[in-house]
Design an enzyme around this catalytic site. Structure first.
Site, PDB file in Angstrom:
ATOM      1  NE  ARG A  83      -4.058  -0.370   1.290  1.00  0.00           N
ATOM      2  CZ  ARG A  83      -4.647  -1.334   2.001  1.00  0.00           C
ATOM      3  NH1 ARG A  83      -4.508  -1.368   3.291  1.00  0.00           N
ATOM      4  NH2 ARG A  83      -5.366  -2.255   1.405  1.00  0.00           N
ATOM      5  NE  ARG A  93       7.560  -4.029 -10.518  1.00  0.00           N
ATOM      6  CZ  ARG A  93       7.002  -4.672 -11.499  1.00  0.00           C
ATOM      7  NH1 ARG A  93       6.200  -5.670 -11.259  1.00  0.00           N
ATOM      8  NH2 ARG A  93       7.210  -4.267 -12.732  1.00  0.00           N
ATOM      9  CG  ASP A  96       5.023  -8.173  -8.905  1.00  0.00           C
ATOM     10  OD1 ASP A  96       4.008  -7.486  -8.755  1.00  0.00           O
ATOM     11  OD2 ASP A  96       5.904  -7.922  -9.740  1.00  0.00           O
ATOM     12  CG  ASP A  98       3.383 -12.993 -11.259  1.00  0.00           C
ATOM     13  OD1 ASP A  98       2.449 -12.180 -11.291  1.00  0.00           O
ATOM     14  OD2 ASP A  98       4.577 -12.692 -11.434  1.00  0.00           O
TER      15      ASP A  98
HETATM   16  C1  LIG Z   1      10.142  -5.905 -13.918  1.00  0.00           C
HETATM   17  C2  LIG Z   1      10.237  -7.426 -14.015  1.00  0.00           C
HETATM   18  C3  LIG Z   1       9.876  -7.944 -15.401  1.00  0.00           C
HETATM   19  N1  LIG Z   1      11.596  -7.844 -13.726  1.00  0.00           N
HETATM   20  C4  LIG Z   1      11.926  -8.711 -12.742  1.00  0.00           C
HETATM   21  N2  LIG Z   1      13.227  -9.072 -12.567  1.00  0.00           N
HETATM   22  C5  LIG Z   1      13.549  -9.956 -11.595  1.00  0.00           C
HETATM   23  N3  LIG Z   1      14.856 -10.327 -11.430  1.00  0.00           N
HETATM   24  N4  LIG Z   1      12.595 -10.484 -10.765  1.00  0.00           N
HETATM   25  C6  LIG Z   1      11.288 -10.157 -10.888  1.00  0.00           C
HETATM   26  O1  LIG Z   1      10.441 -10.663 -10.115  1.00  0.00           O
HETATM   27  C7  LIG Z   1      10.911  -9.241 -11.910  1.00  0.00           C
HETATM   28  N5  LIG Z   1       9.616  -8.860 -12.083  1.00  0.00           N
HETATM   29  C8  LIG Z   1       9.254  -8.022 -13.039  1.00  0.00           C
HETATM   30  O2  LIG Z   1       7.991  -7.681 -13.191  1.00  0.00           O
END
Ligand SMILES: CC1(C)Nc2nc(N)[nH]c(=O)c2N=C1O
Length: 161
Positions: A83, A93, A96, A98
């Site tokens: 946030r 970030r 993330d 996924d």
């Molecule tokens: C910006 C981008 C593509 N590069 C990344 N690069 C790395 N090494 N690890 C990530 O999790 C990662 N995630 C992303 O979203």
């Protein structure tokens, strides 16, 4: 229940603590438990280099949540950690999450693509995935070991947990 592989990434804040507590949060989701989690790995950003190195890991969960409800729950976890907006445009970030693989299912909607589109080019996904699923056969029919063998690997370091 399905076996689902989740990719985790962070390059802002206390990323190692963030990733560890994010796995705990995932395990606390309804009808979900964490079966395995990889070590943490540090690597230079793929793509725009003007941001901090990333910490990445992969975990295996067993869940009764179907793909879109799972995605919604993962986005809530991201929001709960990410946030603090630094006021900058799209920058690093805090977290993330996924969905990499969801059983043998394929999902192709505008907000969710499974298997994750970028997996094959991302050693920061393939290496932690290989650590917890060394015998995996990838969606294209090739063994994961073949993909990992192709990775450069000098860019990825395992963090002593
Ligand atoms: C910006 C981008 C593509 N590069 C990344 N690069 C790395 N090494 N690890 C990530 O999790 C990662 N995630 C992303 O979203």
């Amino acid at each position: 229940k399905e076996h689902v592989y989740i990719g985790l990434g962070s390059n802002l804040g206390q990323s190692t603590d963030l990733l560890n507590s994010a796995v705990d949060a995932i395990g606390n989701l309804a009808d979900t438990r964490v079966l395995k989690k990889s070590s943490l790995y540090i690597s230079a950003p793929m793509g725009p280099q003007d941001q901090p190195d990333f910490i990445n890991s992969v975990c295996l969960i067993e869940t009764a949540l179907s793909p879109h409800p799972l995605l919604a729950q993962l986005q809530q976890i991201e929001n709960s950690y990410g946030r603090e907006r630094k006021g900058k445009r799209w920058g690093p970030r805090t977290l993330d999450l996924d969905v990499l693989l969801y059983g043998n299912q394929e999902v192709n909607t505008d907000d969710l693509t499974i298997p994750h589109y970028g997996m094959a080019e991302r050693e920061f996904v393939l290496v932690p995935l290989f650590e917890i699923a060394p015998n995996m056969i990838m969606p294209d029919g090739n063994p994961l070991s073949q993909w990992v063998a192709k990775c450069s690997l000098e860019g990825l370091k395992r963090i002593r947990a």
